[in-house]
Scaffold this motif. Structure first.
Motif, short mmCIF file in Angstrom:
data_model
loop_
_atom_site.label_atom_id
_atom_site.label_comp_id
_atom_site.label_asym_id
_atom_site.label_seq_id
_atom_site.Cartn_x
_atom_site.Cartn_y
_atom_site.Cartn_z
N GLY A 1 0.82 -1.21 0.00
CA GLY A 1 0.00 0.00 0.00
C GLY A 1 0.85 1.26 0.00
N THR A 2 1.95 1.22 0.74
CA THR A 2 2.85 2.38 0.80
C THR A 2 3.52 2.62 -0.53
N GLU A 3 3.94 1.56 -1.20
CA GLU A 3 4.56 1.71 -2.52
C GLU A 3 3.57 2.35 -3.51
N ASN A 4 2.33 1.95 -3.41
CA ASN A 4 1.30 2.56 -4.28
C ASN A 4 1.14 4.04 -3.98
N ARG A 5 1.11 4.38 -2.67
CA ARG A 5 0.95 5.79 -2.29
C ARG A 5 2.17 6.62 -2.70
N ILE A 6 3.35 6.01 -2.64
CA ILE A 6 4.57 6.70 -3.08
C ILE A 6 4.45 7.05 -4.57
N ALA A 7 4.01 6.08 -5.36
CA ALA A 7 3.89 6.31 -6.81
C ALA A 7 2.90 7.43 -7.10
N VAL A 8 1.77 7.43 -6.39
CA VAL A 8 0.75 8.46 -6.60
C VAL A 8 1.27 9.84 -6.17
N GLU B 1 11.34 5.86 -16.19
CA GLU B 1 10.42 6.99 -16.26
C GLU B 1 8.96 6.54 -16.32
N GLU B 2 8.70 5.33 -16.79
CA GLU B 2 7.32 4.86 -16.87
C GLU B 2 6.73 4.63 -15.49
N ALA B 3 7.61 4.52 -14.49
CA ALA B 3 7.14 4.24 -13.13
C ALA B 3 6.33 5.39 -12.56
N ILE B 4 6.45 6.59 -13.14
CA ILE B 4 5.74 7.74 -12.57
C ILE B 4 4.28 7.78 -12.98
N SER B 5 3.92 7.02 -14.00
CA SER B 5 2.57 7.14 -14.53
C SER B 5 1.55 6.25 -13.83
N THR B 6 2.01 5.12 -13.29
CA THR B 6 1.08 4.21 -12.61
C THR B 6 1.71 3.65 -11.35
N ALA B 7 0.88 3.32 -10.39
CA ALA B 7 1.38 2.69 -9.18
C ALA B 7 1.93 1.31 -9.51
N PRO B 8 3.04 0.90 -8.89
CA PRO B 8 3.66 -0.36 -9.23
C PRO B 8 2.86 -1.56 -8.74
N THR B 9 3.01 -2.67 -9.44
CA THR B 9 2.45 -3.93 -8.98
C THR B 9 3.51 -4.63 -8.16
N VAL B 10 3.24 -4.78 -6.86
CA VAL B 10 4.23 -5.37 -5.97
C VAL B 10 3.89 -6.84 -5.79
N ASN B 11 4.78 -7.70 -6.21
CA ASN B 11 4.55 -9.14 -6.14
C ASN B 11 5.50 -9.75 -5.14
N PHE B 12 4.95 -10.27 -4.06
CA PHE B 12 5.78 -10.86 -3.01
C PHE B 12 5.81 -12.38 -3.09
N GLY B 13 5.51 -12.90 -4.28
CA GLY B 13 5.61 -14.33 -4.48
C GLY B 13 4.43 -15.13 -3.99
#
Length: 204
Positions: A142-149, A190-202
């Motif tokens: 959730g934090t990674e998503n908020r960072i991206a936004v 640079e594409e990372a700024i446009s959308t929140a990342p998909t975090v896959n923890f396996g």
């Protein structure tokens, strides 16, 4: 005397009104408003990165319970966290391209170190099933998503401010008041700024 005492306040009011209109018309107020918005957006970026940093100690402790032998990964995470936390975030940083680059690089290293830490869970099924670990990984995602936004919003605010600084006639006002274009936040991808990342923890 009475007439002069009445005229002076009227003249002063007229001068102030003219000055206010002049500043507004030349874009001064817009520049100030956008500058404040950039600062507010940056505060949110820093806030979300700090939230991530605060999660790290608890996450490491849980992983250590199941994977004490992964010392190299723990060392990398500790070093990245120390480096990210060692950069003092001041308002001046927003106007310093080199400082912004150092901050972005430190956060990128923190991202990489966390990815390596989370990859450890693949080798330890018991760790993956630990309730506290699952909760922490959900918080991290959730934090990674908020960072991206937050980062994307900041980039957009800086773009708007820089456009105003460079456009005529506000570029003249910006030059007079020493309001220069601000360095923007950059990332390796640079594409990372446009959308929140998909975090896959396996978990798949």
């Amino acid at each position: 005397m009475k007439r002069q005492s009445i005229i002076k306040p009227i003249l002063l009011s007229a001068v102030l009104a003219t000055s206010t209109v002049g500043l507004s018309g030349c874009g001064y107020n817009s520049l100030q408003a956008q500058d404040e918005q950039v600062t507010a957006s940056w505060s949110e970026v820093v806030n979300q990165y700090q939230r991530r940093t605060d999660l790290v100690p608890n996450l490491v402790e849980v992983v250590k319970q199941y994977a004490e032998q992964e010392q190299e990964v723990f060392t990398q995470v500790a070093a990245a966290r120390s480096q990210a936390g060692g950069i003092t975030v001041t308002p001046e940083l927003l106007n310093d391209p080199e400082a912004m680059e150092r901050y972005a690089e430190a956060q990128a290293q923190m991202t990489g170190a966390l990815s390596r830490l989370m990859a450890v869970s693949e080798r330890y099924p018991e760790l993956k099933s630990d309730a506290l670990f699952q909760d922490l990984q959900a918080q991290l995602e959730g934090t990674e998503n908020r960072i991206a936004v937050a980062r994307n919003r900041y980039i957009q605010e800086v773009q708007g401010y820089n456009t105003t600084v460079r456009q005529f006639p506000t570029n003249i006002t910006a030059k007079v008041f020493g309001m220069d274009a601000k360095p923007n936040f950059t990332v390796a991808d640079e594409e990372a700024i446009s959308t929140a990342p998909t975090v896959n923890f396996g978990d798949n």
